[in-house]
Scaffold this motif. Structure first.
Motif, PDB file in Angstrom:
ATOM      1  N   UNK A 145       0.821  -1.188   0.000  1.00 50.21           N
ATOM      2  CA  UNK A 145       0.000   0.000   0.000  1.00 50.21           C
ATOM      3  C   UNK A 145       0.870   1.259   0.000  1.00 50.21           C
ATOM      4  N   UNK A 146       1.966   1.194   0.727  1.00 47.64           N
ATOM      5  CA  UNK A 146       2.866   2.340   0.779  1.00 47.64           C
ATOM      6  C   UNK A 146       3.474   2.581  -0.607  1.00 47.64           C
ATOM      7  N   UNK A 147       3.852   1.504  -1.296  1.00 48.49           N
ATOM      8  CA  UNK A 147       4.414   1.655  -2.643  1.00 48.49           C
ATOM      9  C   UNK A 147       3.403   2.302  -3.581  1.00 48.49           C
ATOM     10  N   UNK A 148       2.165   1.895  -3.486  1.00 48.44           N
ATOM     11  CA  UNK A 148       1.132   2.459  -4.358  1.00 48.44           C
ATOM     12  C   UNK A 148       0.942   3.941  -4.051  1.00 48.44           C
ATOM     13  N   UNK A 149       0.945   4.293  -2.774  1.00 49.82           N
ATOM     14  CA  UNK A 149       0.834   5.724  -2.418  1.00 49.82           C
ATOM     15  C   UNK A 149       2.015   6.505  -2.993  1.00 49.82           C
ATOM     16  N   UNK A 150       3.207   5.936  -2.915  1.00 44.14           N
ATOM     17  CA  UNK A 150       4.389   6.623  -3.443  1.00 44.14           C
ATOM     18  C   UNK A 150       4.312   6.763  -4.965  1.00 44.14           C
TER      19      UNK A 150
ATOM     20  N   UNK B 139       1.568   6.747  -6.776  1.00 45.98           N
ATOM     21  CA  UNK B 139       0.480   7.678  -7.079  1.00 45.98           C
ATOM     22  C   UNK B 139       0.889   9.135  -6.882  1.00 45.98           C
ATOM     23  N   UNK B 140       1.860   9.377  -6.007  1.00 45.77           N
ATOM     24  CA  UNK B 140       2.301  10.744  -5.713  1.00 45.77           C
ATOM     25  C   UNK B 140       3.366  11.239  -6.693  1.00 45.77           C
ATOM     26  N   UNK B 141       3.898  10.368  -7.531  1.00 44.23           N
ATOM     27  CA  UNK B 141       4.980  10.766  -8.440  1.00 44.23           C
ATOM     28  C   UNK B 141       4.467  11.765  -9.479  1.00 44.23           C
ATOM     29  N   UNK B 142       5.291  12.787  -9.724  1.00 46.40           N
ATOM     30  CA  UNK B 142       4.941  13.801 -10.707  1.00 46.40           C
ATOM     31  C   UNK B 142       6.191  14.142 -11.512  1.00 46.40           C
ATOM     32  N   UNK B 143       6.275  13.772 -12.752  1.00 45.40           N
ATOM     33  CA  UNK B 143       5.225  13.105 -13.516  1.00 45.40           C
ATOM     34  C   UNK B 143       5.116  11.627 -13.134  1.00 45.40           C
TER      35      UNK B 143
ATOM     36  N   UNK C 236      -5.951   0.465  -6.436  1.00 43.76           N
ATOM     37  CA  UNK C 236      -5.833   1.852  -5.994  1.00 43.76           C
ATOM     38  C   UNK C 236      -4.708   2.600  -6.714  1.00 43.76           C
ATOM     39  N   UNK C 237      -4.008   1.921  -7.617  1.00 39.35           N
ATOM     40  CA  UNK C 237      -3.001   2.584  -8.437  1.00 39.35           C
ATOM     41  C   UNK C 237      -3.715   3.560  -9.368  1.00 39.35           C
ATOM     42  N   UNK C 238      -3.145   4.733  -9.530  1.00 38.72           N
ATOM     43  CA  UNK C 238      -3.795   5.729 -10.379  1.00 38.72           C
ATOM     44  C   UNK C 238      -4.050   5.152 -11.770  1.00 38.72           C
ATOM     45  N   UNK C 239      -5.140   5.566 -12.377  1.00 41.15           N
ATOM     46  CA  UNK C 239      -5.600   4.962 -13.624  1.00 41.15           C
ATOM     47  C   UNK C 239      -4.689   5.222 -14.812  1.00 41.15           C
ATOM     48  N   UNK C 240      -3.864   6.262 -14.754  1.00 33.51           N
ATOM     49  CA  UNK C 240      -2.999   6.573 -15.890  1.00 33.51           C
ATOM     50  C   UNK C 240      -1.642   5.871 -15.813  1.00 33.51           C
ATOM     51  N   UNK C 241      -1.490   4.968 -14.847  1.00 29.90           N
ATOM     52  CA  UNK C 241      -0.262   4.182 -14.717  1.00 29.90           C
ATOM     53  C   UNK C 241      -0.632   2.711 -14.917  1.00 29.90           C
TER      54      UNK C 241
ATOM     55  N   UNK D 157       4.957   7.546 -13.605  1.00 29.39           N
ATOM     56  CA  UNK D 157       5.602   6.613 -14.532  1.00 29.39           C
ATOM     57  C   UNK D 157       4.595   6.125 -15.569  1.00 29.39           C
ATOM     58  N   UNK D 158       5.113   5.672 -16.693  1.00 30.74           N
ATOM     59  CA  UNK D 158       4.221   5.119 -17.724  1.00 30.74           C
ATOM     60  C   UNK D 158       3.628   3.784 -17.274  1.00 30.74           C
ATOM     61  N   UNK D 159       4.449   3.018 -16.521  1.00 30.87           N
ATOM     62  CA  UNK D 159       3.971   1.747 -16.006  1.00 30.87           C
ATOM     63  C   UNK D 159       4.825   1.353 -14.811  1.00 30.87           C
ATOM     64  N   UNK D 160       4.313   0.414 -14.030  1.00 24.70           N
ATOM     65  CA  UNK D 160       5.085  -0.206 -12.964  1.00 24.70           C
ATOM     66  C   UNK D 160       5.080  -1.706 -13.220  1.00 24.70           C
ATOM     67  N   UNK D 161       6.134  -2.342 -12.765  1.00 23.36           N
ATOM     68  CA  UNK D 161       6.281  -3.774 -12.991  1.00 23.36           C
ATOM     69  C   UNK D 161       6.490  -4.463 -11.642  1.00 23.36           C
TER      70      UNK D 161
END
Length: 166
Positions: free
Chosen positions: A1-6, A8-12, A63-68, A14-18
């Motif tokens: 959950x902490x990773x997802x929050x981190x 989600x907070x990234x600006x810009x 809960x990962x942002x929809x654009x990632x 990432x295009x994807x996470x693996x």
């Protein structure tokens, strides 16, 4: 959950996470080998736990942002140390293809089920098919001028030196 929050907070963003495998921790053969001593009486009980863990993983990552985009690889805790067509299909039913490829920003990304590289004996036909596919994807990426080719797998190809003996 902490990773997802981190993430989600990234600006810009990432295009994807693996997520490189071991999405869960219950693949029945681990318990079977121990003689079902840890409170599990059967493969069916282990499968039920695996199903719940798959659902938990999916709920958390929803809960990962929809654009990632999220790319999941299977690990030995997802398909076993000796994957079989059945264990691979269970993974595919929960998470999608166990090997795939995609373009991102001029790079070609190849996702493998490299658990099969450790012991293909339980799913030789799937392993052989994946190798042919991999060769085809590498040629395709080269022919289409990929800026870089990234290959993702659960197990490292080597630990200290690319020429080491397994």
């Amino acid at each position: 959950r902490r990773a997802i929050r981190m993430i989600n907070a990234m600006d810009p963003p990432p295009r994807f996470v693996c997520v490189c495998g071991d999405l869960i921790d219950m693949e029945y053969t681990f318990e079977e080998r121990k003689g079902y001593k840890d409170g599990f009486g059967s493969k069916e009980e282990c499968d039920a736990v695996q199903d719940r863990q798959n659902e938990d993983f999916q709920e958390v990552w929803s809960h990962l942002r929809e654009d990632v985009a999220i790319c999941c690889l299977c690990g030995n805790h997802d398909v076993g140390n000796r994957p079989t067509p059945t264990s691979i299909q269970r993974y595919k039913d929960a998470f999608g293809d166990e090997y795939l490829a995609f373009w991102v920003n001029g790079t070609y990304n190849i996702v493998l089920n490299n658990v099969l590289f450790v012991d293909p004996s339980g799913a030789r036909e799937i392993f052989d098919k994946q190798l042919v596919w991999l060769e085809d994807r590498l040629k395709y990426a080269q022919e289409h001028d990929a800026k870089m080719i990234f290959v993702f797998g659960h197990h490292p190809w080597f630990l200290y030196d690319e020429n080491e003996t397994p």
